[in-house]
Structure formats: C-alpha cells, structure tokens
Write a protein that holds these residues in place. Structure first.
Motif, mmCIF file in Angstrom:
data_model
loop_
_atom_site.group_PDB
_atom_site.id
_atom_site.type_symbol
_atom_site.label_atom_id
_atom_site.label_comp_id
_atom_site.label_asym_id
_atom_site.label_seq_id
_atom_site.Cartn_x
_atom_site.Cartn_y
_atom_site.Cartn_z
ATOM 1 N N THR A 1 0.856 -1.189 0.000
ATOM 2 C CA THR A 1 0.000 0.000 0.000
ATOM 3 C C THR A 1 0.885 1.230 0.000
ATOM 4 O OG1 THR A 1 -1.543 -1.255 1.389
ATOM 5 C CG2 THR A 1 -2.017 1.072 1.054
ATOM 6 N N LEU A 2 0.802 2.009 -1.060
ATOM 7 C CA LEU A 2 1.652 3.185 -1.250
ATOM 8 C C LEU A 2 0.788 4.433 -1.171
ATOM 9 C CD1 LEU A 2 4.718 3.619 -1.992
ATOM 10 C CD2 LEU A 2 3.935 3.979 -4.331
ATOM 11 N N GLY A 3 1.255 5.429 -0.435
ATOM 12 C CA GLY A 3 0.454 6.641 -0.316
ATOM 13 C C GLY A 3 1.175 7.737 0.430
ATOM 14 N N ASN A 4 0.400 8.702 0.902
ATOM 15 C CA ASN A 4 0.943 9.869 1.592
ATOM 16 C C ASN A 4 0.581 9.813 3.071
ATOM 17 O OD1 ASN A 4 2.022 11.445 -0.739
ATOM 18 N ND2 ASN A 4 -0.108 11.379 -1.380
ATOM 19 N N LEU A 5 1.602 9.893 3.893
ATOM 20 C CA LEU A 5 1.435 9.860 5.346
ATOM 21 C C LEU A 5 1.551 11.280 5.877
ATOM 22 C CD1 LEU A 5 1.074 7.670 7.579
ATOM 23 C CD2 LEU A 5 3.555 7.692 7.834
ATOM 24 N N VAL A 6 0.647 11.646 6.769
ATOM 25 C CA VAL A 6 0.631 13.000 7.316
ATOM 26 C C VAL A 6 1.983 13.342 7.947
ATOM 27 C CG1 VAL A 6 -0.405 14.468 9.099
ATOM 28 C CG2 VAL A 6 -1.855 13.006 7.701
ATOM 29 N N ASP A 7 2.469 14.556 7.659
ATOM 30 C CA ASP A 7 3.716 15.089 8.224
ATOM 31 C C ASP A 7 4.973 14.392 7.705
ATOM 32 O OD1 ASP A 7 2.290 16.913 9.758
ATOM 33 O OD2 ASP A 7 2.130 15.564 11.461
ATOM 34 N N ILE A 8 4.842 13.550 6.669
ATOM 35 C CA ILE A 8 6.008 12.899 6.067
ATOM 36 C C ILE A 8 6.121 13.349 4.612
ATOM 37 C CG2 ILE A 8 7.067 10.704 5.410
ATOM 38 C CD1 ILE A 8 6.991 11.112 8.408
ATOM 39 N N ASN A 9 7.267 13.899 4.246
ATOM 40 C CA ASN A 9 7.474 14.336 2.867
ATOM 41 C C ASN A 9 7.682 13.131 1.955
ATOM 42 O OD1 ASN A 9 7.353 17.085 3.549
ATOM 43 N ND2 ASN A 9 9.529 17.127 4.073
ATOM 44 N N GLY A 10 7.050 13.156 0.791
ATOM 45 C CA GLY A 10 7.196 12.072 -0.164
ATOM 46 C C GLY A 10 6.273 10.911 0.162
ATOM 47 N N LEU A 11 6.363 9.882 -0.661
ATOM 48 C CA LEU A 11 5.501 8.721 -0.505
ATOM 49 C C LEU A 11 6.001 7.788 0.602
ATOM 50 C CD1 LEU A 11 4.875 7.821 -4.270
ATOM 51 C CD2 LEU A 11 3.244 8.863 -2.693
ATOM 52 N N THR A 12 5.054 7.098 1.218
ATOM 53 C CA THR A 12 5.362 6.063 2.206
ATOM 54 C C THR A 12 4.692 4.770 1.768
ATOM 55 O OG1 THR A 12 5.468 7.670 4.016
ATOM 56 C CG2 THR A 12 5.187 5.367 4.618
ATOM 57 N N GLY A 13 5.447 3.681 1.809
ATOM 58 C CA GLY A 13 4.907 2.395 1.403
ATOM 59 C C GLY A 13 4.864 1.414 2.565
ATOM 60 N N PHE A 14 3.703 0.796 2.767
ATOM 61 C CA PHE A 14 3.548 -0.247 3.788
ATOM 62 C C PHE A 14 3.444 -1.597 3.079
ATOM 63 C CE2 PHE A 14 2.009 3.548 5.909
ATOM 64 C CZ PHE A 14 2.522 3.433 7.191
ATOM 65 N N ILE A 15 4.283 -2.529 3.483
ATOM 66 C CA ILE A 15 4.260 -3.872 2.908
ATOM 67 C C ILE A 15 3.872 -4.845 4.010
ATOM 68 C CG2 ILE A 15 5.568 -5.667 1.735
ATOM 69 C CD1 ILE A 15 7.396 -3.531 0.630
ATOM 70 N N ASN A 16 2.743 -5.503 3.824
ATOM 71 C CA ASN A 16 2.238 -6.487 4.774
ATOM 72 C C ASN A 16 2.472 -7.870 4.183
ATOM 73 O OD1 ASN A 16 0.924 -7.819 6.806
ATOM 74 N ND2 ASN A 16 -1.108 -6.988 6.363
#
Length: 225
Positions: free
Chosen positions: A78-93
C-alpha cells in the motif's frame, strides 16, 4: 475482531497489518468499521488459500491517503501519503511463504517493487527487520508487533579531542591563551569545570576555522593544478 479495535485504541495506531487471518472469500465480508471503531478507515484484504494465510491491511484514512496498491497471495503493498512525512510512504504487509523457493520469489518481487518506487518503506510480517516490540498474545495465535516512529533529541553531540589536533599549528597557542585569561570563582572543582568548558568552546572554534582554511587551501591547489 474486537481485539483489533482494542489494539488500535490502546496504542493509538494509524496502520495495522494482520497475517494468518484465515478469512475465506465465502464467509461474511470483513467489517472494517466495526473492527476499526469508526468510519475513518480503509483496508485491503487477501483471502485465505487452502485454509492457510490471509492478510489484511487497515489504516486511518485521515492519517494515510492511499495512492496505489499491489496484492498477491503473500503480500499487500500500500503506497500513499502519510501526514507530516514528505514524499511517498509504502507499507508492505507480508505473509511468509513456507517453502524456500516461494520465500525467495516473494522477496525478489518486493525488492523489485521497492526499487521501482521512490518512497519510505515499512515492512510488516515475515520479513520485518525493524526495531519494534511485541505485545502479549490475545485472540490471535501471533504476538502483535508495534512499530512507532518518533524523533528523539539527545542534545548536542559530545565533545571529542583527537590526538593529531595537538600537532597542528595554533593548537598550543589557543590552549595557553584560554588558561592565562581564565578567571574562575567558587570551589576548586567548579573552577576546573568552568575552565574545561572555556577550553571546549575555544577548541571547537579553532577546529572550525582550521578546517575552513584547510578546505580553502585544497580548493586553491585544485584550481592551480
């Protein structure tokens, strides 16, 4: 799934990754609102295959805004935008495969995905190598893992004195100048402490000026060379 809601509320979680859900496609649909505790959530799910596996990623939609997702039997990306974090953040489960060949294949696929996306990656599940802590087992037969991001301020870096500094021009002079000009008050140990503080400040200034001059000389040699 009440334990998931309790886990989220107790630890103020924004993203939860669950493996080994044992939820089959033929069963009742996953009730994300009941599980999460409110309607501000989204989720992705991979159903159980042959009575094993099953993955769910569920997150707070106010904190994480999904841009893209990739699902297979063994993982949810799941790739997206996390509040207060610049750029994309990806979660891999990840639900870890049993066979060595499947493990290798899954890891190769995940490496390819991560290398193709410019993002900060967080891996949950079988391949997790992050610092974290485990909670007691509840209804699940797995120990829930909590991963928190925080910024610790440990103050200024400690002072270091390198032996070769004493061989450089100007070092002895700055030490003698501070010692001769220092005026201390109080008990002997307090006078010593304050003298050392003054020496530390003077040495840091001398070091900064010395490095600046040395860098200037290097640039001059490069230009003339």
């Amino acid at each position: 799934m009440e334990w998931i809601r309790r886990l989220r509320n107790d630890h103020k979680l924004s993203m939860i990754g669950i493996q080994e859900t044992k939820l089959e496609e033929s069963l009742l649909p996953f009730n994300d609102v009941s599980c999460w505790g409110d309607a501000d959530c989204e989720f992705h799910q991979v159903f159980t295959t042959a009575r094993s596996g099953g993955i769910i990623s569920i997150w707070d939609s106010r904190v994480f805004s999904k841009v893209e997702s990739i699902k297979t039997r063994f993982y949810i990306v799941t790739l997206g935008n996390l509040v207060d974090i610049n750029g994309l953040t990806g979660f891999i489960n990840v639900y870890r495969p049993q066979s060595v060949n499947e493990k290798s294949k899954v890891w190769e696929e995940l490496l390819a995905i991560m290398s193709s996306k410019l993002a900060t990656w967080i891996v949950m599940g079988g391949f997790n190598a992050a610092s974290c802590f485990a909670l007691d087992r509840d209804i699940s037969d797995h120990s829930p893992i909590i991963l928190r991001a925080r910024c610790d301020d440990f103050g200024p870096p400690p002072f270091k004195l390198l032996n070769f500094w004493m061989l450089k021009d100007g070092f002895d002079a700055i030490i003698m100048k501070v010692c001769s000009e220092f005026v201390g008050y109080g008990t002997p140990d307090m006078r010593l402490l304050n003298k050392l503080k003054q020496l530390k400040i003077a040495i840091r200034c001398w070091k900064a000026n010395t490095v600046k001059m040395e860098n200037a000389e290097i640039e001059t040699l490069k230009t003339n060379g």
